[in-house]
Enzyme design. Structure first.
Site, PDB file in Angstrom:
ATOM      1  N   TYR A 168     -80.384  -3.252 -27.167  1.00 36.70           N
ATOM      2  CA  TYR A 168     -80.646  -2.145 -27.882  1.00 36.70           C
ATOM      3  C   TYR A 168     -81.857  -2.016 -28.700  1.00 36.70           C
ATOM      4  O   TYR A 168     -82.165  -3.166 -29.328  1.00 36.70           O
ATOM      5  CB  TYR A 168     -79.366  -1.907 -28.862  1.00 36.70           C
ATOM      6  CG  TYR A 168     -78.130  -1.438 -27.975  1.00 36.70           C
ATOM      7  CD1 TYR A 168     -78.085  -0.326 -27.106  1.00 36.70           C
ATOM      8  CD2 TYR A 168     -76.942  -2.199 -28.349  1.00 36.70           C
ATOM      9  CE1 TYR A 168     -76.793  -0.175 -26.628  1.00 36.70           C
ATOM     10  CE2 TYR A 168     -75.761  -1.822 -27.745  1.00 36.70           C
ATOM     11  CZ  TYR A 168     -75.815  -0.730 -27.042  1.00 36.70           C
ATOM     12  OH  TYR A 168     -74.616  -0.645 -26.139  1.00 36.70           O
ATOM     13  N   HIS A 217     -70.328   7.072 -32.880  1.00 38.94           N
ATOM     14  CA  HIS A 217     -70.816   5.695 -32.407  1.00 38.94           C
ATOM     15  C   HIS A 217     -70.070   4.545 -32.689  1.00 38.94           C
ATOM     16  O   HIS A 217     -70.602   3.470 -32.200  1.00 38.94           O
ATOM     17  CB  HIS A 217     -72.204   5.711 -33.013  1.00 38.94           C
ATOM     18  CG  HIS A 217     -73.235   6.496 -32.166  1.00 38.94           C
ATOM     19  ND1 HIS A 217     -74.021   7.533 -33.135  1.00 38.94           N
ATOM     20  CD2 HIS A 217     -73.607   6.738 -31.006  1.00 38.94           C
ATOM     21  CE1 HIS A 217     -74.769   8.298 -32.206  1.00 38.94           C
ATOM     22  NE2 HIS A 217     -74.497   7.682 -31.062  1.00 38.94           N
ATOM     23  N   ARG A 260     -85.063   9.635 -25.505  1.00 40.03           N
ATOM     24  CA  ARG A 260     -84.907   8.368 -25.236  1.00 40.03           C
ATOM     25  C   ARG A 260     -83.977   8.125 -23.844  1.00 40.03           C
ATOM     26  O   ARG A 260     -83.537   9.349 -23.571  1.00 40.03           O
ATOM     27  CB  ARG A 260     -83.998   7.572 -26.309  1.00 40.03           C
ATOM     28  CG  ARG A 260     -82.540   7.943 -26.343  1.00 40.03           C
ATOM     29  CD  ARG A 260     -81.905   7.446 -27.471  1.00 40.03           C
ATOM     30  NE  ARG A 260     -81.830   5.936 -27.323  1.00 40.03           N
ATOM     31  CZ  ARG A 260     -80.576   5.688 -26.898  1.00 40.03           C
ATOM     32  NH1 ARG A 260     -79.492   6.416 -26.788  1.00 40.03           N
ATOM     33  NH2 ARG A 260     -80.318   4.307 -26.796  1.00 40.03           N
ATOM     34  N   ASN A 283     -80.985   6.158 -21.915  1.00 42.32           N
ATOM     35  CA  ASN A 283     -79.845   5.327 -22.003  1.00 42.32           C
ATOM     36  C   ASN A 283     -79.165   5.113 -20.545  1.00 42.32           C
ATOM     37  O   ASN A 283     -79.591   5.773 -19.647  1.00 42.32           O
ATOM     38  CB  ASN A 283     -78.583   6.023 -22.880  1.00 42.32           C
ATOM     39  CG  ASN A 283     -77.727   4.724 -23.213  1.00 42.32           C
ATOM     40  OD1 ASN A 283     -77.901   3.525 -22.947  1.00 42.32           O
ATOM     41  ND2 ASN A 283     -76.652   5.239 -23.957  1.00 42.32           N
ATOM     42  N   GLU A 317     -79.436   8.419 -18.425  1.00 41.11           N
ATOM     43  CA  GLU A 317     -79.339   9.387 -19.231  1.00 41.11           C
ATOM     44  C   GLU A 317     -80.657   9.668 -19.836  1.00 41.11           C
ATOM     45  O   GLU A 317     -81.114   8.798 -20.538  1.00 41.11           O
ATOM     46  CB  GLU A 317     -78.424   9.500 -20.351  1.00 41.11           C
ATOM     47  CG  GLU A 317     -76.813   9.373 -19.516  1.00 41.11           C
ATOM     48  CD  GLU A 317     -75.675   9.267 -20.828  1.00 41.11           C
ATOM     49  OE1 GLU A 317     -74.643   9.161 -20.339  1.00 41.11           O
ATOM     50  OE2 GLU A 317     -76.178   8.943 -21.946  1.00 41.11           O
ATOM     51  N   TYR A 371     -68.846  -3.312 -22.170  1.00 41.77           N
ATOM     52  CA  TYR A 371     -68.928  -1.815 -22.902  1.00 41.77           C
ATOM     53  C   TYR A 371     -69.239  -0.790 -22.022  1.00 41.77           C
ATOM     54  O   TYR A 371     -68.842   0.203 -21.810  1.00 41.77           O
ATOM     55  CB  TYR A 371     -69.758  -1.824 -24.174  1.00 41.77           C
ATOM     56  CG  TYR A 371     -70.122  -0.278 -24.592  1.00 41.77           C
ATOM     57  CD1 TYR A 371     -68.993   0.470 -25.180  1.00 41.77           C
ATOM     58  CD2 TYR A 371     -71.496   0.365 -24.548  1.00 41.77           C
ATOM     59  CE1 TYR A 371     -69.253   1.693 -25.765  1.00 41.77           C
ATOM     60  CE2 TYR A 371     -71.479   1.565 -25.167  1.00 41.77           C
ATOM     61  CZ  TYR A 371     -70.669   2.191 -25.826  1.00 41.77           C
ATOM     62  OH  TYR A 371     -70.952   3.324 -26.032  1.00 41.77           O
ATOM     63  N   LYS A 372     -70.284  -1.196 -20.979  1.00 38.79           N
ATOM     64  CA  LYS A 372     -70.738  -0.054 -19.984  1.00 38.79           C
ATOM     65  C   LYS A 372     -69.823  -0.465 -18.935  1.00 38.79           C
ATOM     66  O   LYS A 372     -70.127   0.489 -17.866  1.00 38.79           O
ATOM     67  CB  LYS A 372     -72.249  -0.496 -19.550  1.00 38.79           C
ATOM     68  CG  LYS A 372     -73.306  -0.354 -20.649  1.00 38.79           C
ATOM     69  CD  LYS A 372     -74.560  -0.582 -20.476  1.00 38.79           C
ATOM     70  CE  LYS A 372     -75.628  -0.371 -21.479  1.00 38.79           C
ATOM     71  NZ  LYS A 372     -75.790   1.068 -21.766  1.00 38.79           N
TER      72      LYS A 372
END
Lengths: 354, 315
Positions: free
Chosen positions: A44, A200, A230, A232, A272, A323-324
């Site tokens: 990140y 978040h 950005r 993602n 994204e 998490y993904k």
């Protein structure tokens, strides 16, 4: 109702994002895929840059990218909304921000794609034509009774990608409206009304790094006329845009269907392109979350991407892979991708030709 | 983050009264300017005979009028010269540069009623807010205090639930009663001189109004002061700040690219870390906490100054 009379013409593809999954990228769509990794590892960061037009032909050429999947994606959005209207919600004080979004999108599309979209204005009398979707609408700006839906819903039924509208107050941002049907496993119905830290909260590692404090501070200073963007990313099995928590029982089990033989076709990198715009009348912030799907077998046709994707997936922090949502398939992905990584160095940046 | 700019031409200059002048800007290319939100300001850039001035002014026109922007400037004879420049040297036809609108004093869209308390030139953001609320049919009420009727800018144009008060006639806003009888869901907005802000803040607190429903426009114009020197550790320069220039302006005059948004001590964008301060930082911002101010670890160069032997900051 918005009565879609789609005209696929010679450019837009007639395809599905569910059931038989006929979605596919053409060779030129693969070349312009927004590959998100600018180096061989990922962690990140507040990787925000000015959202200025760049690289003609790329997804960054215009404020909003309309591509070959536009018409079919809008048909898929209508399908999802018919089944679950709560994917689109707007709290009462967000209507003005919805009008701001109507203006931003109609001005952008008619400027950037005059062959498909036109906007004629005389004061508050507006005439909008969307040729690919067969829409010809006269309405009065700021008068919601002249549109078949509220302003945000009206325009986002004609825009690829999800949108949320953030109200700014008390030194925070509040997600008080949105159209969310192409999401990476999060729910607008659950998050609506939350502030920046609340929505978040599930993200691992980033809170400890202070990333959200810095990101909020940055966003509160976001100025009209100076949008930012950005990237993602996550992973999705099958080209399914609507990976929603509400429908997890339907798509979650597909994660167990991967084999070395089908992985290249079924496993998709989901990217994204997120862009943020300060809206003029409401002082709200529009968040555009545009999802692109690229199958592994298509992505490895660019040698740089094949090498890099292998290294990123192999070395990713396990908390992030969890998490993904692809920790269980990570080893299989690495095994499949390793065939496309000869160990050669990769050039910096995301572009295939650099 | 760089500041997005608009290239404009002065279309109208209208003297409203002895102290106040209205300016109207239009886009140089003849196109439409962006709509804006009531409470927004623009930073106006002035080339004042070799000195670059950048002053924030609230937009006072109709946010839906995209053919032009209006600002209303009160001449401050004791100030550093920005308002005097606007009054003396800006005339129709002049080309100027302004920032995109930025809003640090926004309406809360959830309010059931918007109660505006204006003192003097503090009327400017409310004029725009009233236009905006009228378009969407929201409920508002204005209480507007000036020294006397002659200095009551736009008094003749403000229609609707508007109440006027004049110091010279000993009529004052009945603040306590007014706040006490507001319906639930009312948001209060105050823009005016420092004393008025403190009065409203204290009275609202005493009456137990929720903090988040009372809003203040807290611009501070940079005040002149004693000249001082400052070392910029990242740039490797030591620069001089003259008495009529702010630290931010001095950095800009020396070619240092420093971020800013409000230039009035409210937004936090120009915040700098202090590396060394042998002396006293004169904090004049509304951004740093009292602890940060006391520790002398940060400075807001748009409004704050320094007195003492040496100052070094990260920029």
């Amino acid at each position: 109702m918005l009565d879609l009379k789609p005209d696929f013409g010679g450019f837009f593809k007639d395809e599905t994002f569910v059931g038989d999954f006929t979605f596919a990228n053409s060779p030129s769509a693969v070349r312009r895929f927004p590959f998100p990794f600018d180096r061989d590892q990922y962690m990140y960061s507040v990787n925000i840059e000015p959202h200025v037009p760049t690289r003609p032909g790329s997804v960054l050429e215009h404020a909003f990218d309309i591509d070959e999947h536009y018409v079919s994606e809008m048909r898929d959005r209508a399908r999802v909304l018919a089944r679950d209207p709560l994917r689109c919600q707007s709290l009462p004080h967000m209507e003005l921000a919805g009008w701001d979004l109507v203006e931003l999108i109609m001005e952008s599309l008619s400027r950037d794609y005059p062959q498909w979209f036109t906007l004629e204005r005389s004061g508050n009398d507006w005439h909008w034509v969307n040729k690919p979707l067969g829409i010809d609408q006269r309405f009065t700006f700021l008068d919601p009774s002249t549109l078949p839906y509220g302003p945000m819903e009206y325009i986002t039924r004609q825009m690829q990608g999800d949108f949320t509208l953030q109200d700014e107050r008390d030194g925070n941002l509040w997600v008080d409206a949105g159209m969310v049907t192409t999401q990476a496993d999060w729910s607008l119905d659950f998050d609506i009304g939350m502030n920046f830290f609340e929505w978040h909260a599930p993200v691992p590692l980033a809170h400890e790094k202070g990333i959200f404090d810095r990101a909020l501070k940055f966003l509160l200073k976001l100025q009209h006329g100076a949008p930012v963007r950005r990237f993602n990313w996550t992973m999705t099995v099958n080209p399914l845009l609507d990976t929603a928590p509400e429908t997890y029982p339907e798509w979650g089990p597909s994660k167990t269907t991967l084999t070395q033989a089908n992985l290249g076709a079924k496993q998709h990198l989901r990217v994204e392109l997120q862009s943020l715009f300060r809206l003029p009348r409401s002082n709200a912030i529009a968040f555009s979350i545009r999802a692109y799907l690229g199958s592994f077998q298509d992505l490895v046709t660019v040698p740089k991407w094949g090498r890099r994707l292998h290294r990123v997936v192999r070395d990713l922090h396990p908390d992030l892979a969890a998490y993904k949502g692809f920790l269980r398939n990570r080893d299989a992905m690495v095994e499949w991708l390793s065939k496309y990584d000869d160990g050669a160095p990769t050039s910096p940046g995301i572009w295939p030709e650099d | 983050m760089s500041v997005a700019k608009l290239l404009v031409r002065v279309a109208e200059v209208e003297k409203i009264n002895d102290l106040i002048t209205r300016f109207r800007f239009v886009a140089r290319d003849g196109g439409l300017l962006p709509a804006f939100s009531g409470g927004a300001h623009v930073v106006v850039e002035m080339e004042d005979h070799g000195t670059r001035r950048m002053n924030p002014y609230s937009l006072s026109g109709d946010p839906e009028d995209r053919t032009g922007y209006e600002i209303t400037v009160r001449r401050d004879d004791a100030g550093r010269g920005g308002s005097i420049y606007m009054h003396r040297h800006v005339s129709p036809g002049m080309e100027m540069v302004i920032s995109h609108p930025v809003n640090l004093f926004p309406l809360d869209g959830r309010a059931k009623k918007h109660l505006f308390l204006a003192g003097g030139i503090g009327i400017t953001p409310f004029k725009a807010m009233i236009h905006q609320l009228s378009h969407i049919g929201a409920k508002w009420e204005l209480h507007y205090a000036t020294r006397n009727p002659a200095l009551c800018a736009y008094g003749d144009q403000l229609k609707g639930p508007v109440h006027f008060y004049y110091d010279d006639l000993k009529s004052f806003i009945p603040l306590r009663d007014l706040l006490a009888r507001q319906p639930l869901g009312t948001h209060v907005y105050c823009c005016g001189p420092k004393g008025m802000l403190s009065w409203v803040r204290a009275t609202a607190a005493e009456l137990g109004l929720p903090e988040h429903s009372v809003h203040f426009e807290e611009f501070t114009a940079p005040q002149p002061g004693a000249p001082f020197d400052v070392e910029l550790t990242l740039t490797g320069k030591t620069i001089h700040v003259p008495s009529h220039q702010s630290l931010l302006e001095a950095m800009e005059a020396n070619g240092v690219d420093a971020p800013y948004l409000c230039r009035g001590g409210a937004c936090g964008q120009c915040e700098c870390q202090v590396v060394k301060a042998e002396g006293q930082i004169l904090h004049r911002d509304h951004w740093l906490t009292d602890e940060e101010k006391a520790s002398n670890s940060k400075i807001m160069p748009c409004v704050s100054r320094f007195e003492g032997r040496s100052l070094a900051i990260e920029r």
